[in-house]
Motif scaffolding. Structure first.
Motif, PDB file in Angstrom:
ATOM      1  N   GLY A 142      -6.231   0.435  -7.819  1.00 43.95           N
ATOM      2  CA  GLY A 142      -6.668  -0.931  -7.551  1.00 43.95           C
ATOM      3  C   GLY A 142      -6.887  -1.077  -6.063  1.00 43.95           C
ATOM      4  O   GLY A 142      -5.995  -0.750  -5.274  1.00 43.95           O
ATOM      5  N   THR A 193      -2.027  -4.857  -3.380  1.00 44.59           N
ATOM      6  CA  THR A 193      -3.450  -5.184  -3.272  1.00 44.59           C
ATOM      7  C   THR A 193      -3.759  -6.502  -3.977  1.00 44.59           C
ATOM      8  O   THR A 193      -4.430  -7.376  -3.430  1.00 44.59           O
ATOM      9  CB  THR A 193      -4.290  -4.056  -3.906  1.00 44.59           C
ATOM     10  OG1 THR A 193      -4.033  -2.866  -3.168  1.00 44.59           O
ATOM     11  CG2 THR A 193      -5.773  -4.377  -3.876  1.00 44.59           C
ATOM     12  N   GLY A 239       7.337  -6.056 -10.916  1.00 44.24           N
ATOM     13  CA  GLY A 239       6.498  -5.449 -11.953  1.00 44.24           C
ATOM     14  C   GLY A 239       5.081  -5.166 -11.495  1.00 44.24           C
ATOM     15  O   GLY A 239       4.443  -4.225 -11.953  1.00 44.24           O
ATOM     16  N   SER A 255       4.173  -5.156  -7.994  1.00 50.71           N
ATOM     17  CA  SER A 255       4.065  -5.045  -6.538  1.00 50.71           C
ATOM     18  C   SER A 255       5.369  -4.564  -5.909  1.00 50.71           C
ATOM     19  O   SER A 255       6.414  -4.583  -6.571  1.00 50.71           O
ATOM     20  CB  SER A 255       3.717  -6.432  -5.973  1.00 50.71           C
ATOM     21  OG  SER A 255       4.492  -7.428  -6.637  1.00 50.71           O
ATOM     22  N   SER A 313       3.104   1.833  -2.262  1.00 54.34           N
ATOM     23  CA  SER A 313       2.073   0.802  -2.094  1.00 54.34           C
ATOM     24  C   SER A 313       1.322   0.985  -0.778  1.00 54.34           C
ATOM     25  O   SER A 313       1.926   1.147   0.290  1.00 54.34           O
ATOM     26  CB  SER A 313       2.748  -0.572  -2.117  1.00 54.34           C
ATOM     27  OG  SER A 313       1.977  -1.522  -1.419  1.00 54.34           O
ATOM     28  N   LYS A 351       0.887   5.934 -10.460  1.00 49.86           N
ATOM     29  CA  LYS A 351       0.197   4.768 -11.020  1.00 49.86           C
ATOM     30  C   LYS A 351      -0.430   5.177 -12.353  1.00 49.86           C
ATOM     31  O   LYS A 351      -1.655   5.317 -12.484  1.00 49.86           O
ATOM     32  CB  LYS A 351      -0.853   4.244 -10.031  1.00 49.86           C
ATOM     33  CG  LYS A 351      -1.220   2.791 -10.317  1.00 49.86           C
ATOM     34  CD  LYS A 351      -1.914   2.175  -9.126  1.00 49.86           C
ATOM     35  CE  LYS A 351      -2.442   0.801  -9.431  1.00 49.86           C
ATOM     36  NZ  LYS A 351      -1.428  -0.219  -9.683  1.00 49.86           N
ATOM     37  N   TYR A 360       3.120   0.772 -17.023  1.00 55.44           N
ATOM     38  CA  TYR A 360       2.825  -0.647 -17.192  1.00 55.44           C
ATOM     39  C   TYR A 360       3.147  -1.083 -18.621  1.00 55.44           C
ATOM     40  O   TYR A 360       3.608  -2.202 -18.846  1.00 55.44           O
ATOM     41  CB  TYR A 360       1.376  -0.929 -16.773  1.00 55.44           C
ATOM     42  CG  TYR A 360       1.234  -0.685 -15.274  1.00 55.44           C
ATOM     43  CD1 TYR A 360       1.418  -1.722 -14.378  1.00 55.44           C
ATOM     44  CD2 TYR A 360       1.029   0.591 -14.765  1.00 55.44           C
ATOM     45  CE1 TYR A 360       1.357  -1.502 -13.009  1.00 55.44           C
ATOM     46  CE2 TYR A 360       0.976   0.827 -13.402  1.00 55.44           C
ATOM     47  CZ  TYR A 360       1.141  -0.222 -12.528  1.00 55.44           C
ATOM     48  OH  TYR A 360       1.104   0.002 -11.180  1.00 55.44           O
TER      49      TYR A 360
HETATM   50  C1  LIG Z   1       4.039  -1.559  -9.752  1.00 55.57           C
HETATM   51  C2  LIG Z   1       3.248  -1.727  -8.527  1.00 55.57           C
HETATM   52  N1  LIG Z   1       3.877  -1.620  -7.337  1.00 55.57           N
HETATM   53  C3  LIG Z   1       3.212  -1.790  -6.175  1.00 55.57           C
HETATM   54  C4  LIG Z   1       1.857  -2.075  -6.157  1.00 55.57           C
HETATM   55  C5  LIG Z   1       1.159  -2.264  -4.848  1.00 55.57           C
HETATM   56  O1  LIG Z   1       0.434  -1.140  -4.478  1.00 55.57           O
HETATM   57  P1  LIG Z   1      -0.860  -1.307  -3.548  1.00 55.57           P
HETATM   58  O2  LIG Z   1      -0.415  -2.018  -2.328  1.00 55.57           O
HETATM   59  O3  LIG Z   1      -1.299   0.075  -3.265  1.00 55.57           O
HETATM   60  O4  LIG Z   1      -1.823  -2.096  -4.325  1.00 55.57           O
HETATM   61  C6  LIG Z   1       1.173  -2.189  -7.367  1.00 55.57           C
HETATM   62  C7  LIG Z   1      -0.260  -2.486  -7.391  1.00 55.57           C
HETATM   63  O5  LIG Z   1      -1.044  -1.619  -7.276  1.00 55.57           O
HETATM   64  C8  LIG Z   1       1.866  -1.991  -8.576  1.00 55.57           C
HETATM   65  O6  LIG Z   1       1.240  -2.076  -9.755  1.00 55.57           O
END
Ligand SMILES: Cc1ncc(COP(=O)(O)O)c(C=O)c1O
Length: 345
Positions: free
Chosen positions: A58, A283, A222, A224, A245, A184, A189
């Motif tokens: 994402g 994000t 969940g 972020s 992240s 990811k 999820y």
């Molecule tokens: C579980 C989870 N943690 C953290 C993040 C944040 O990651 P990023 O800053 O790379 O979007 C996300 C989103 O992508 C996420 O789904």
């Protein structure tokens, strides 16, 4: 330009002009094509439907104050997708192909890219899907890589920086101790859906997972990462079961630029009592202030044993707001991109 209500965009998918598609067949990726059709035939034996042979990314594209279109750190997303793909033993695109397809997606859907000034952007969703028919548990040998793009507003639906509440996930884990939490992949999820839905039904904006091995330390929300401000220090958990992240990594750099101390270390749950400001970061959520975290014996329970409060329920904390403004400014072209994070269309 599409005639959309740019100031009221939700974090939902919109049907846009095209998805960008490449397939990994016989050991090579096909040249990417823009597909007007979002409905694709899949064999019902494809690994994605049975064993969650899928991982995704994402990232966002922004129309800047100067009219230029910026993608925020797509190279980092490309690397993370490769890491997730490797964990599933599935082919993943090179950094160059990933970037080419993200740019192609923005170009093909440019009329859906929100104008500057609406706190909106185009969310890009690159996804790897295991396609070949199979019955046994196995990694997919044939893979479809798609990049989708949707115009989005804030994740919560509320105006940016509106605080929300969270609850601890005492009796649910997102990831196993030596499992997949730092990747990811789609399966992570699926694990979080049931407790997440329950937390939402109870009126919480976020669900805060603890380290699955000991349940004594904070992992992440969940959707972020967790970040807290304690005096002049930026605190974020160091854990094997947290997604690395890109937003959090960038905010740590911004915090250091502001002369703050940055601590990435295990964070005991009880330390919540000492935090001045708490936020979800990512994000999709950017920085979303969390004004309280409830602790309950179980998510199903009506009993709240403790509530940790941070600042005002109406306003974002001042340090978090400063970090938010800097990162959003870099994305919008109103702040200098001193770390060269943005890639231009
Ligand atoms: C579980 C989870 N943690 C953290 C993040 C944040 O990651 P990023 O800053 O790379 O979007 C996300 C989103 O992508 C996420 O789904």
């Amino acid at each position: 330009m599409q005639n959309l209500d740019w100031s009221n965009l939700a974090f939902n998918y919109s049907k846009t002009n095209a998805a960008i598609i490449s397939r990994y067949v016989d050991g090579a990726w096909t040249a990417p094509v823009a597909s007007r059709d979002f409905e694709m035939p899949f064999n019902l034996y494809a690994g994605v439907f049975h064993y969650a042979n899928s991982c995704f990314e994402g990232l966002k594209a922004f129309r800047g104050v100067d009219g230029k279109v910026r993608l925020f750190r797509p190279d980092e997303n490309a690397k993370r997708l490769q890491r997730s793909g490797a964990h599933l033993d599935m082919a993943a695109p090179s950094e160059a192909l990933f970037l080419e397809m993200c740019l192609m997606c923005v170009r093909e859907n440019l009329d859906f890219l929100p104008p500057y000034g609406f706190n909106a952007s185009m969310y890009l969703r690159p996804v790897l899907i295991g396609c070949n028919p199979q019955l046994g548990i196995a990694s997919s040998k044939e893979v479809l890589f798609a990049v989708l793009g949707s115009p989005v507003g804030t994740y919560s639906g509320a105006a940016g920086l509106t605080p929300g509440t969270a609850v601890l996930a005492r009796n649910y884990d997102r990831a196993a101790p030596n499992g997949t939490g730092s990747y990811k992949i789609a399966a992570n999820y699926a694990t979080s859906l049931h407790p997440y839905n329950m937390a939402h039904r109870q009126g919480y904006r976020e669900l805060l997972f603890l380290d699955p091995a000991t349940k004594t330390k904070i992992d992440e929300f969940g959707s972020s990462n967790f970040l807290a401000i304690k005096g002049n220090t930026y605190v974020t958990p160091l854990s094997d079961s947290v997604l690395p992240s890109i937003t959090n990594k960038s905010l740590q750099t911004v915090a250091a630029d502001f002369g703050m101390q940055v601590e990435k270390r295990p964070v005991p749950v009880e330390e919540l009592a000492e935090m001045d400001e708490v936020n979800a970061c990512g994000t999709a959520v950017v920085i979303t202030p969390i004004c309280s975290v409830d602790d309950k014996p179980a998510l199903e329970s009506t009993e709240v044993t403790k509530t940790y409060c941070f600042g005002s329920p109406e306003h974002c904390g001042p340090v978090s707001e400063k970090l938010y403004r800097r990162i959003r400014g870099i994305q919008d072209g109103t702040e200098e991109d001193i770390h060269n994070w943005c890639v231009f269309l």
